[in-house]
Design a protein around this motif. Sequence first.
Motif, mmCIF file in Angstrom:
data_model
loop_
_atom_site.group_PDB
_atom_site.id
_atom_site.type_symbol
_atom_site.label_atom_id
_atom_site.label_comp_id
_atom_site.label_asym_id
_atom_site.label_seq_id
_atom_site.Cartn_x
_atom_site.Cartn_y
_atom_site.Cartn_z
ATOM 1 N N VAL B 70 73.187 48.841 76.453
ATOM 2 C CA VAL B 70 74.728 48.502 76.001
ATOM 3 C C VAL B 70 75.172 47.207 75.826
ATOM 4 O O VAL B 70 74.436 46.435 75.016
ATOM 5 N N ASP B 71 75.769 46.801 75.529
ATOM 6 C CA ASP B 71 76.413 45.755 74.924
ATOM 7 C C ASP B 71 76.199 44.649 74.992
ATOM 8 O O ASP B 71 75.662 43.887 76.637
ATOM 9 N N LEU B 72 76.299 43.222 74.503
ATOM 10 C CA LEU B 72 75.681 41.658 74.756
ATOM 11 C C LEU B 72 76.510 41.380 76.701
ATOM 12 O O LEU B 72 76.279 40.701 77.044
ATOM 13 N N TYR B 73 77.211 41.515 76.217
ATOM 14 C CA TYR B 73 78.555 40.929 77.647
ATOM 15 C C TYR B 73 78.058 41.783 78.989
ATOM 16 O O TYR B 73 77.675 40.918 80.216
ATOM 17 N N ARG B 218 71.593 35.337 69.210
ATOM 18 C CA ARG B 218 73.005 35.487 69.637
ATOM 19 C C ARG B 218 72.975 35.794 70.778
ATOM 20 O O ARG B 218 73.005 35.024 72.310
ATOM 21 N N THR B 219 71.786 36.286 71.056
ATOM 22 C CA THR B 219 71.587 36.835 72.493
ATOM 23 C C THR B 219 70.892 36.302 73.611
ATOM 24 O O THR B 219 71.086 35.465 74.805
ATOM 25 N N CYS B 281 80.569 36.485 73.405
ATOM 26 C CA CYS B 281 79.884 37.898 73.253
ATOM 27 C C CYS B 281 81.028 39.329 72.744
ATOM 28 O O CYS B 281 80.408 40.044 71.888
ATOM 29 N N GLY B 282 82.618 39.259 72.252
ATOM 30 C CA GLY B 282 82.960 40.219 71.606
ATOM 31 C C GLY B 282 83.143 39.218 69.483
ATOM 32 O O GLY B 282 83.607 40.024 68.844
ATOM 33 N N PRO B 288 80.031 31.148 67.696
ATOM 34 C CA PRO B 288 80.522 31.311 68.308
ATOM 35 C C PRO B 288 79.390 31.275 70.091
ATOM 36 O O PRO B 288 79.492 30.634 71.056
ATOM 37 N N ALA B 289 78.226 32.095 69.693
ATOM 38 C CA ALA B 289 77.542 32.269 71.361
ATOM 39 C C ALA B 289 76.790 30.259 71.213
ATOM 40 O O ALA B 289 76.656 30.380 72.081
#
Lengths: 493, 354
Positions: B70-73, B218-219, B281-282, B288-289
């Motif tokens: 799945v994506d990070l968001y 970033r995560t 997240c995008g 940005p994180a």
Amino acid sequence: MIGQELSETGKRLFRDFPILRMLWESGRKRGIRETIDIVEKAEEFNRTFAVPRALELDMRMEREPEYFDWEIMREACKYRFLSIFIPKQLGGIAGEFMVTNTSLLMDELCSGCSGIALAVGAHSLGVAPVITSGAMAHWDTVLKEIVEGELKRQPVTMAYAITEPSAGTDVEEPEYLERAKLSLEAKKVKGGYVLNGRKCFISDGSEAKYFTVCAALDRNRPLQTWTTFLVERDMEGFSTPRVELKMGQRASHAAELLFEDVFVPDSHVLGYEGDGMGNGILMIMAASRGPVGSIATGIARGALQHFLAWARTKRNGKRPIDEDRIRMNLADMWGMVQENRGLYMNNAMLGDAIFGKALDNPIMNLTLGLPSSLRTMSLMRNFLNSYYGKAMINAVLRYYLRDEDMTQLLETASLAKFSCADNAMELCSRALNLMGPEDSEERRWVEKCYRDAKLTQIYEGTNQLNRLVVNNIRFEETLRVEVPRPFKKGVMA
Amino acid sequence: MIGEPWAKESKQYAVLRSNALNFASAELAPVADDLENTVDSPLLWKAVERAGEMGMLAALVPEQLGGEGVDLYSLCVALEESAVECAGFAAALLFHNAALLSMGYVERKDLVEEFTKGRPLCTVATAGEVSLGEGRLQGRAPFVFNVLEGTVALLFASSGDGRTAAYVRTGTEGVETHIDPYPLGWRVSNFATLEMKGAEPVYVLDKSGKEALEATERTLYLGLAAIANGIVRKSFQKAYDYARQRYQAGKIIIEHQAMRLMLARMLCAMEEGRAIIRRACGIEELGPAVIAWRGAVANSYGAHRDAVQIHGGYGYMRDYGMERLMRDAKYCQMFPRPEEEQLLRLLDMAERGA
């Protein structure tokens, strides 16, 4: 000159509090010596007793919230901290600058462990109403018992019970008390009163032998019937069923007090019936909020000490303090501590100016000057407990505790309370942010300070209430509120 | 309902949010206090098992390696909802997922399979100083969560080639574990310092190390921001409910302007938090994180502090559930790096155009 006469503690105090030096230079040496002596004792108490056990005790009390370390009170006896509010004529150590001494004591003790300090300080909060209400009939019994217990290292302690489950901030201010929802009520019966209901979050509530308890005689007219009682632990129907698990300041218990048909004799009313928000008791609010400011300051100072130790320690070959940003943060933090000290000392000095006069009055001096055997005679006790006896003391207190002084005292106390508490939270939070994910004893200490500091924003009236109290200040007399008009009429149309 | 986001999410995320919230309400809410008081409890492993069934244990690992891909968001949504009931559990999930993410980069399906069994969880160590030389690890890594016997920790170590990442297993030779008995927050799992004395790594990320490291960081930042936002939501819910019940100065306290302002600020914090996390997240970059983390945790600090204040004395007592939020939220702000250090690093990155 000063250097030769003073201990290191004295020099530090003069450096940190120039007002103390000014008093010393002005000839108040005896009083200032007492102040220095108290702080020296607090330093020793911290060094030899409180600091070595603070973290472990804090951790233990999370697992066993009902545990109480009586060694705290026995050690406090050694330094005579339990009688800091008790007049010397009764064997206590109340000094010339009693409120200042109490504030400095709490600042110093809280820099070691505010939980242990609260266990000691909450006792004095219980003692204070007995003094400020002028309840001299109990001075030779209750206060003497405290002093004698202290000298034998068998602590006898008091607690002040005001907060109720459905009324915290409301019972802290006359304006709000009028509309408070109360659970505890006292009913007049022959020879005394019967108390039913609960008090909650009472510091030292599960250890104290004596309690000064505020209760309404009519819950629909709380302000008019608010009365202060002296309650003894062994009175039938009194119990402490619950101790809270607090986030911080754990070494002192916050207990629930349960009153089930507790009979309190007439003689145990402090001051008059319905006089519970009179100046004598209102003085306690003023005299306790300022020291909360000093509690917060002590916590902040403790956090700063640990942060400084962290900053001076090499990590990965570098010392954090060698970075500009850390030094700038340290300067900000020191600024917060000094700002706090200015605020609480304003309140303490004013308290001493007002309170010193009130207690050093001819009637009280005359009474306290009598031999103890005379004072404790039933004739004398009955007189002091009678309407006329109380009226006499009340008249004296009212003469000295004037309304405008009380208003100013409350303002300075509230200002010190919320400003110091907010600064303490900010300092502890910032220190943790700067340390980050760090494995060190210093971080553990600052985490404790962070938990401890939060309570200072809550007790003795939330910071929000105290901000509103400060608004009682007569701004127009203090500030120039006239708006100058620099432009001619029509220019700003 | 008040507290619901104004900005609507796509159906995919809305469903995920709903499922995660149901999980948190059913599995975490009833045991959150117990989880706090006993590390390594059966209650924890039951909740971890359920999280595994929902795909929350290897959320970011590609499907071909046995993960959910799945994506990070999506992970942030799951973490935020979990944190509403138990921020410590959400943090445990975050560290586990962040550690596994790097394994996806090296396509070690065998490792992923081993580490997604649920017990022990994996973890990440970002602080301290660990070095890798001649295939052995030396140094200390403090502030490590999820530590049990056999935990696999992802360490960021310095080596001759710069920074690299290595997995090390606790309980093996050369790895000493010092448990901190008394952390401020996130008390669901053991909190420890790992000391490396010539420990042999389970695996070292070499060429793909830099990319994997950035993805892991970033995560961590966005996951922590999401957890902080979950704490804001819980703070708001509890404070709002309490403010409508508690009476003071002649009226219920929600009618007092000071309380209304505090609650309004919490609403702003929630909406801002969601927006900045979604935005970051995008963008597949670290900067940005970091900015999202900084904003969300600062908002969270203000929100939980005010929520405790609204509760007065009750907010300070363990039994009323507010003080845990305050303790957990602080660690979101202190981890993974001190804020000012991270800010300086952010400017460095911006100057390099990273």
